[in-house]
Design a protein around this motif. Structure first.
Motif, PDB file in Angstrom:
ATOM      1  N   CYS A  33       0.815  -1.217   0.000  1.00  0.00           N
ATOM      2  CA  CYS A  33       0.000   0.000   0.000  1.00  0.00           C
ATOM      3  C   CYS A  33       0.850   1.270   0.000  1.00  0.00           C
ATOM      4  O   CYS A  33       0.365   2.342  -0.371  1.00  0.00           O
ATOM      5  N   LEU A  34       2.111   1.188   0.426  1.00  0.00           N
ATOM      6  CA  LEU A  34       2.974   2.370   0.506  1.00  0.00           C
ATOM      7  C   LEU A  34       3.547   2.676  -0.871  1.00  0.00           C
ATOM      8  O   LEU A  34       4.293   1.880  -1.444  1.00  0.00           O
ATOM      9  N   LYS A  35       3.221   3.837  -1.406  1.00  0.00           N
ATOM     10  CA  LYS A  35       3.575   4.177  -2.782  1.00  0.00           C
ATOM     11  C   LYS A  35       4.738   5.164  -2.882  1.00  0.00           C
ATOM     12  O   LYS A  35       5.138   5.522  -4.003  1.00  0.00           O
ATOM     13  N   THR A  36       5.298   5.623  -1.775  1.00  0.00           N
ATOM     14  CA  THR A  36       6.402   6.583  -1.802  1.00  0.00           C
ATOM     15  C   THR A  36       7.501   6.126  -0.852  1.00  0.00           C
ATOM     16  O   THR A  36       7.280   5.283   0.018  1.00  0.00           O
ATOM     17  N   TYR A  37       8.687   6.716  -1.016  1.00  0.00           N
ATOM     18  CA  TYR A  37       9.800   6.377  -0.125  1.00  0.00           C
ATOM     19  C   TYR A  37      10.538   7.611   0.385  1.00  0.00           C
ATOM     20  O   TYR A  37      11.341   7.526   1.312  1.00  0.00           O
ATOM     21  N   ASP A  38      10.289   8.772  -0.223  1.00  0.00           N
ATOM     22  CA  ASP A  38      10.964  10.011   0.181  1.00  0.00           C
ATOM     23  C   ASP A  38       9.928  11.142   0.223  1.00  0.00           C
ATOM     24  O   ASP A  38       9.387  11.508  -0.826  1.00  0.00           O
TER      25      ASP A  38
END
Length: 294
Positions: A33-38
């Motif tokens: 579900c997590l679509k970003t990292y920064d």
């Protein structure tokens, strides 16, 4: 799927619950579900929740200038949890939990709380973004105008429908780049209120039909927002379902004329409509049913 009225009500409910609270940490359970990292999810820890906003069907928590954005998709929801467990949740194929937002005690006393972000079923579409600006989320950046904001006028709607050409009006209303916040359910409802076929070409409306559709958009969505205002998240699904005239009511009588509500099925969705109110008494072709009858 939560649409504009439900997300607007969630904004109101969460604004009251989250006032004065900070994020202790965010535990991502379903990593898909997590679509970003920064920025990383850890950037939210210790931040004060300064506001809760809506962008179309996106929910936006402003955490000291860093934004936690959620799109609940078809089967996602948010559940308030008092006295959450101290240990972080573990990933599990059997649990609907996608993420847990652990919250500090509120300013009026009480202990820690949590927002559980859940998603039912096996089709996982829920999305969580951590961004510096909501516009960094592609889905938000390409949103069309909000139909309940003052600058959404009948001329705005006329331009949208003209640009869509002969595309079916149901799909045009659902497309988020055209109008933000209307999904499958409320497009069925407002087209029923406007007495208009979901298959009608978008650019074929005369001035009277255009005015009728514009008024239906404002009234159906506005009434749903008003009914949902002040309700807790746990009450919103039931409220939505209980006030549908045609959506989700295939086989039941139309509350306006008494005709049987019909359905057209697609690969991954369906629409509902009343033949008497919307299509001159003529049932629309249901391609899936036609194949079964061959």
């Amino acid at each position: 799927m939560p649409e504009l009225p439900e997300v607007e009500a969630l904004v109101g409910d969460l604004s009251r619950r989250l006032a004065g609270r900070a994020v202790v940490r965010v535990d991502v359970v379903a990593f898909s579900c997590l679509k970003t990292y920064d920025p990383p999810v850890t950037a939210l820890s210790g931040g004060l929740i300064e506001g809760v906003l809506r962008h179309g069907k996106f929910l936006d928590l402003d955490v000291s200038g860093t934004h936690l954005v959620l799109h609940l998709a078809r089967a996602g929801w948010i559940r308030w949890k008092d006295d959450p467990p101290a240990t972080p949740p573990r990933p599990s194929n059997k649990s609907p939990l996608a993420a847990r937002i652990l919250l500090s005690p509120g300013p009026d006393g009480g202990g820690e709380a949590a927002l559980d972000v859940t998603e039912a079923g096996t089709r996982k579409s829920l999305a969580l973004y951590v961004v510096r600006d909501p516009a960094d989320v592609e889905g938000i950046a390409r949103l069309g105008p909000d139909p309940l904001v003052g600058d959404f006028t009948i001329d705005t709607l006329r331009e949208i429908l003209a640009a869509a050409g002969r595309a079916q009006i149901k799909g045009v209303l659902r497309h988020q780049s055209n109008i933000a916040g209307i999904g499958n359910a409320y497009s069925d409802e407002l087209l029923h209120a406007a007495r208009m076929s979901p298959f009608k070409p978008a650019n074929s409306l005369d001035d009277t039909e255009l005015e009728t559709l514009f008024e239906a958009i404002r009234r159906v969505l506005g009434d749903a927002v008003a009914r949902s205002s002040g309700l807790a998240a746990s009450e919103l699904k039931g409220e939505k379902k209980s006030h549908m005239a045609v959506h989700g009511r295939a086989g039941q009588p139309c509350p306006v004329c008494g005709d049987t509500v019909r359905e057209v099925s697609f690969a991954d969705s369906a629409l509902q409509y009343c033949p008497t109110c919307q299509t001159g008494g003529k049932p629309l072709a249901d391609r899936r049913m036609s194949r079964l009858l061959k």
